[in-house]
Design a protein around this motif. Structure first.
Motif, PDB file in Angstrom:
ATOM      1  N   PRO A  10       0.793  -1.236   0.000  1.00 27.98           N
ATOM      2  CA  PRO A  10       0.000   0.000   0.000  1.00 27.98           C
ATOM      3  C   PRO A  10       0.823   1.283   0.000  1.00 27.98           C
ATOM      4  N   VAL A  11       1.945   1.310   0.722  1.00 25.13           N
ATOM      5  CA  VAL A  11       2.756   2.532   0.767  1.00 25.13           C
ATOM      6  C   VAL A  11       3.371   2.807  -0.599  1.00 25.13           C
ATOM      7  N   THR A  12       3.874   1.772  -1.243  1.00 26.33           N
ATOM      8  CA  THR A  12       4.444   1.944  -2.581  1.00 26.33           C
ATOM      9  C   THR A  12       3.356   2.336  -3.572  1.00 26.33           C
ATOM     10  N   GLU A  13       2.193   1.699  -3.479  1.00 21.70           N
ATOM     11  CA  GLU A  13       1.096   2.063  -4.371  1.00 21.70           C
ATOM     12  C   GLU A  13       0.733   3.534  -4.227  1.00 21.70           C
ATOM     13  N   ALA A  14       0.669   4.021  -2.984  1.00 21.05           N
ATOM     14  CA  ALA A  14       0.353   5.434  -2.764  1.00 21.05           C
ATOM     15  C   ALA A  14       1.421   6.337  -3.362  1.00 21.05           C
ATOM     16  N   ARG A  15       2.668   5.916  -3.295  1.00 23.36           N
ATOM     17  CA  ARG A  15       3.764   6.717  -3.862  1.00 23.36           C
ATOM     18  C   ARG A  15       3.634   6.795  -5.375  1.00 23.36           C
ATOM     19  N   VAL A  16       3.327   5.665  -6.018  1.00 21.77           N
ATOM     20  CA  VAL A  16       3.156   5.664  -7.469  1.00 21.77           C
ATOM     21  C   VAL A  16       1.974   6.548  -7.858  1.00 21.77           C
ATOM     22  N   ARG A  40      -4.617   0.438 -11.662  1.00 20.95           N
ATOM     23  CA  ARG A  40      -3.883   0.317 -10.401  1.00 20.95           C
ATOM     24  C   ARG A  40      -2.410   0.063 -10.696  1.00 20.95           C
ATOM     25  N   PRO A  41      -1.486   0.633  -9.929  1.00 22.56           N
ATOM     26  CA  PRO A  41      -0.067   0.346 -10.151  1.00 22.56           C
ATOM     27  C   PRO A  41       0.202  -1.157 -10.095  1.00 22.56           C
ATOM     28  N   HIS A  42       0.932  -1.642 -11.101  1.00 25.70           N
ATOM     29  CA  HIS A  42       1.221  -3.069 -11.152  1.00 25.70           C
ATOM     30  C   HIS A  42       2.407  -3.331 -12.061  1.00 25.70           C
ATOM     31  N   LEU A  43       2.965  -4.515 -11.916  1.00 26.12           N
ATOM     32  CA  LEU A  43       4.004  -5.024 -12.807  1.00 26.12           C
ATOM     33  C   LEU A  43       3.416  -6.211 -13.561  1.00 26.12           C
ATOM     34  N   THR A  44       3.408  -6.139 -14.894  1.00 24.05           N
ATOM     35  CA  THR A  44       2.899  -7.246 -15.693  1.00 24.05           C
ATOM     36  C   THR A  44       4.000  -8.289 -15.881  1.00 24.05           C
ATOM     37  N   LEU A  45       3.720  -9.504 -15.420  1.00 25.89           N
ATOM     38  CA  LEU A  45       4.666 -10.608 -15.596  1.00 25.89           C
ATOM     39  C   LEU A  45       4.471 -11.308 -16.927  1.00 25.89           C
ATOM     40  N   ALA A  46       3.196 -11.512 -17.328  1.00 22.69           N
ATOM     41  CA  ALA A  46       2.916 -12.282 -18.534  1.00 22.69           C
ATOM     42  C   ALA A  46       1.466 -12.084 -18.933  1.00 22.69           C
ATOM     43  N   THR A  47       1.145 -12.478 -20.168  1.00 29.19           N
ATOM     44  CA  THR A  47      -0.237 -12.506 -20.622  1.00 29.19           C
ATOM     45  C   THR A  47      -0.497 -13.826 -21.322  1.00 29.19           C
ATOM     46  N   ALA A  48      -1.761 -14.206 -21.386  1.00 28.22           N
ATOM     47  CA  ALA A  48      -2.158 -15.448 -22.048  1.00 28.22           C
ATOM     48  C   ALA A  48      -3.368 -15.173 -22.913  1.00 28.22           C
ATOM     49  N   ASP A  49      -3.439 -15.807 -24.075  1.00 29.48           N
ATOM     50  CA  ASP A  49      -4.484 -15.524 -25.057  1.00 29.48           C
ATOM     51  C   ASP A  49      -5.841 -16.120 -24.712  1.00 29.48           C
ATOM     52  N   PHE A 156       6.381  -6.489  -3.445  1.00 22.54           N
ATOM     53  CA  PHE A 156       5.221  -7.003  -4.170  1.00 22.54           C
ATOM     54  C   PHE A 156       4.512  -7.953  -3.209  1.00 22.54           C
ATOM     55  N   THR A 157       3.273  -7.639  -2.892  1.00 26.00           N
ATOM     56  CA  THR A 157       2.580  -8.376  -1.837  1.00 26.00           C
ATOM     57  C   THR A 157       1.432  -9.242  -2.333  1.00 26.00           C
ATOM     58  N   ALA A 158       0.988  -9.052  -3.571  1.00 21.62           N
ATOM     59  CA  ALA A 158      -0.160  -9.797  -4.078  1.00 21.62           C
ATOM     60  C   ALA A 158      -0.081  -9.858  -5.591  1.00 21.62           C
ATOM     61  N   GLY A 173      -3.656 -16.305  -6.068  1.00 15.73           N
ATOM     62  CA  GLY A 173      -2.962 -16.629  -4.835  1.00 15.73           C
ATOM     63  C   GLY A 173      -3.696 -16.045  -3.649  1.00 15.73           C
ATOM     64  N   ALA A 174      -2.935 -15.629  -2.636  1.00 12.13           N
ATOM     65  CA  ALA A 174      -3.531 -15.093  -1.410  1.00 12.13           C
ATOM     66  C   ALA A 174      -4.248 -13.793  -1.698  1.00 12.13           C
ATOM     67  N   PRO A 175      -5.388 -13.516  -1.027  1.00  6.03           N
ATOM     68  CA  PRO A 175      -6.110 -12.270  -1.248  1.00  6.03           C
ATOM     69  C   PRO A 175      -5.294 -11.057  -0.861  1.00  6.03           C
ATOM     70  N   ASP A 176      -5.509  -9.982  -1.590  1.00  4.68           N
ATOM     71  CA  ASP A 176      -4.826  -8.709  -1.325  1.00  4.68           C
ATOM     72  C   ASP A 176      -5.719  -7.895  -0.406  1.00  4.68           C
ATOM     73  N   SER A 177      -5.669  -8.175   0.893  1.00  7.57           N
ATOM     74  CA  SER A 177      -6.594  -7.548   1.835  1.00  7.57           C
ATOM     75  C   SER A 177      -6.312  -6.082   2.059  1.00  7.57           C
ATOM     76  N   ALA A 178      -5.062  -5.643   1.827  1.00  4.96           N
ATOM     77  CA  ALA A 178      -4.721  -4.248   2.108  1.00  4.96           C
ATOM     78  C   ALA A 178      -5.360  -3.299   1.115  1.00  4.96           C
ATOM     79  N   SER A 179      -5.478  -3.719  -0.139  1.00  2.25           N
ATOM     80  CA  SER A 179      -6.027  -2.851  -1.175  1.00  2.25           C
ATOM     81  C   SER A 179      -6.989  -3.656  -2.031  1.00  2.25           C
ATOM     82  N   PRO A 180      -8.241  -3.831  -1.577  1.00  2.00           N
ATOM     83  CA  PRO A 180      -9.179  -4.653  -2.341  1.00  2.00           C
ATOM     84  C   PRO A 180      -9.443  -4.093  -3.711  1.00  2.00           C
TER      85      PRO A 180
END
Length: 201
Positions: A10-16, A40-49, A156-158, A173-180
Motif C-alpha cells: 500500500p505505501v508503494t502504491e500510494a507513492r506511485v 492500479r499500479p502493477h508489474l505485468t509478468l505475462a499474458t495469455a491468449d 510485491f505483496t499480491a 494466490g492469497a487475497p490482497d486484503s490491504a487494497s481490495p
C-alpha cells in the motif's frame, strides 16, 4: 487475453499514485487520467491468449513466493505507436525467477502469445506512469517528479489477473486484503495496452 500482474504494498502504491498526480499537475501524460476502476499500479509478468485453466490452477502455488522485495530506480521510456513513461523495477534474483517460472508455466501449457520467455537481460520490468499516442507529448527530465530520481524499496505483496475482454480482475494466490480490487466500471481503454506477453512494451 488475461494478464498475470504483481501488486505493490500500500505505501508503494500510494507513492506511485502520487507520481501520477504530479505528472498530471505538470500537464504531462499520466495514468492519473485513466478513470477505469481497475487502473492500479502493477508489474505485468505475462499474458495469455485464452482461458488457461490448467496453468491457472498451478499459478497460486507458483505465486506463493510472495511477498517479494521491490526496488524502484529511475524513469524509463518506451517508444512505439504508444509511448510510455515508467518507473523501472530493478529485478533481483527472486523476481527474475518468478518471471521465468510464470512464463514457462504459461508457455508449457500453450497459452502464451508469441515465443518463449526472453533471455536474462532482455526483460524490462516496470510500473507504468503515463502513456500517450501523441507525437507532440513529451516527458522532459526537468519536469519529472523528484521521486523518480530517488530509489525506493517496498514489496510485491499480491497478484491479480486482468481480463481484457470483460475488463474485470481477479486475485491470484492469497487475497490482497490491504487494497481490495474495485468493481469493474464502464468500458474504456485497455488497462495496459503496451504490455505484451512478457511485460515488455
Amino acid at each position: 487475453m488475461r494478464t498475470v500482474e504483481l501488486l505493490p504494498d500500500p505505501v508503494t502504491e500510494a507513492r506511485v499514485r502520487r507520481v501520477w498526480q504530479e505528472l498530471a499537475a505538470a500537464g504531462l501524460p499520466s495514468l492519473a487520467g485513466h478513470r477505469h476502476p481497475t487502473n492500479r499500479p502493477h508489474l505485468t509478468l505475462a499474458t495469455a491468449d485464452g482461458p488457461p485453466r490448467a496453468a491457472w490452477r498451478e499459478l497460486p502455488a507458483v505465486l506463493a513466493v510472495l511477498p517479494l522485495p521491490l526496488r524502484l530506480e529511475g524513469a524509463i521510456r518506451f517508444s512505439g505507436r504508444t509511448r510510455v513513461l515508467a518507473w523501472r523495477v530493478v529485478p533481483d534474483a527472486e523476481l527474475a525467477a518468478l518471471h521465468r517460472r510464470v512464463g514457462e508455466l504459461l508457455h508449457g501449457h500453450g497459452t502464451g502469445s508469441g515465443g518463449p520467455p526472453p533471455a536474462p537481460g532482455f526483460w524490462s520490468p516496470h510500473i507504468t506512469l503515463g502513456r500517450t499516442r501523441s507525437d507532440r507529448a513529451r516527458w522532459p527530465d526537468g519536469l519529472l517528479p523528484a521521486e523518480l530520481s530517488e530509489p525506493w524499496e517496498g514489496a510485491f505483496t499480491a497478484a491479480r489477473s486482468y481480463d481484457t475482454a470483460t475488463r474485470t480482475v481477479e486475485p491470484l494466490g492469497a487475497p490482497d486484503s490491504a487494497s481490495p480490487e474495485p468493481s469493474p466500471g464502464p468500458p474504456g481503454p485497455p488497462d495496459d495496452p503496451h504490455a505484451n506477453r512478457w511485460g515488455i512494451p
